[in-house]
Design a protein around this motif. Structure first.
Motif, PDB file in Angstrom:
ATOM      1  N   HIS A  18      71.235 -52.960 117.784  1.00 33.38           N
ATOM      2  CA  HIS A  18      71.514 -53.701 119.019  1.00 33.38           C
ATOM      3  C   HIS A  18      70.572 -53.183 120.089  1.00 33.38           C
ATOM      4  CE1 HIS A  18      73.673 -55.898 122.075  1.00 33.38           C
ATOM      5  NE2 HIS A  18      73.669 -54.810 122.810  1.00 33.38           N
ATOM      6  N   ASN A  20      69.366 -53.261 124.180  1.00 37.62           N
ATOM      7  CA  ASN A  20      69.594 -53.572 125.594  1.00 37.62           C
ATOM      8  C   ASN A  20      68.291 -53.321 126.309  1.00 37.62           C
ATOM      9  OD1 ASN A  20      72.292 -54.189 125.474  1.00 37.62           O
ATOM     10  ND2 ASN A  20      72.950 -52.110 125.875  1.00 37.62           N
ATOM     11  N   ILE A  42      79.764 -57.427 122.948  1.00 35.65           N
ATOM     12  CA  ILE A  42      78.762 -57.166 121.910  1.00 35.65           C
ATOM     13  C   ILE A  42      79.525 -57.346 120.602  1.00 35.65           C
ATOM     14  CG2 ILE A  42      77.228 -55.476 120.852  1.00 35.65           C
ATOM     15  CD1 ILE A  42      77.110 -54.090 123.609  1.00 35.65           C
ATOM     16  N   CYS A  44      79.724 -57.774 116.223  1.00 38.64           N
ATOM     17  CA  CYS A  44      79.132 -57.505 114.913  1.00 38.64           C
ATOM     18  C   CYS A  44      78.606 -58.818 114.355  1.00 38.64           C
ATOM     19  CB  CYS A  44      80.192 -56.917 113.991  1.00 38.64           C
ATOM     20  SG  CYS A  44      79.649 -56.768 112.275  1.00 38.64           S
TER      21      CYS A  44
END
Length: 69
Positions: A18, A20, A42, A44
């Motif tokens: 992930h 950012n 957020i 899965c």
């Protein structure tokens, strides 16, 4: 600036990345303090379980963190 996480989902065990980044002046993470915004989910990619229900839950699922300028 950006932050990349390697996360293992507590619901299904899937490991995923992930990212950012500081896109257009917005970010859901304060780079200096390590706080993750919990208002924007957020999820899965495999089971769609929410990863960031709280700061504590998010921290438990992180396996690796990489930060850069």
């Amino acid at each position: 600036m950006g932050t990349a996480y390697k996360i293992r989902c507590r619901y299904c065990g899937t490991q995923f990345d992930h990212y950012n980044g500081n896109d257009y002046g917005t970010t859901i993470m304060c780079i200096g303090c390590g706080h993750v915004e919990t208002e924007a989910p957020i999820r899965c990619p495999a089971c769609m379980g929410r990863i960031n229900t709280s700061q504590e839950e998010f921290d438990k699922q992180i396996e690796t963190v990489m930060m850069w300028d």
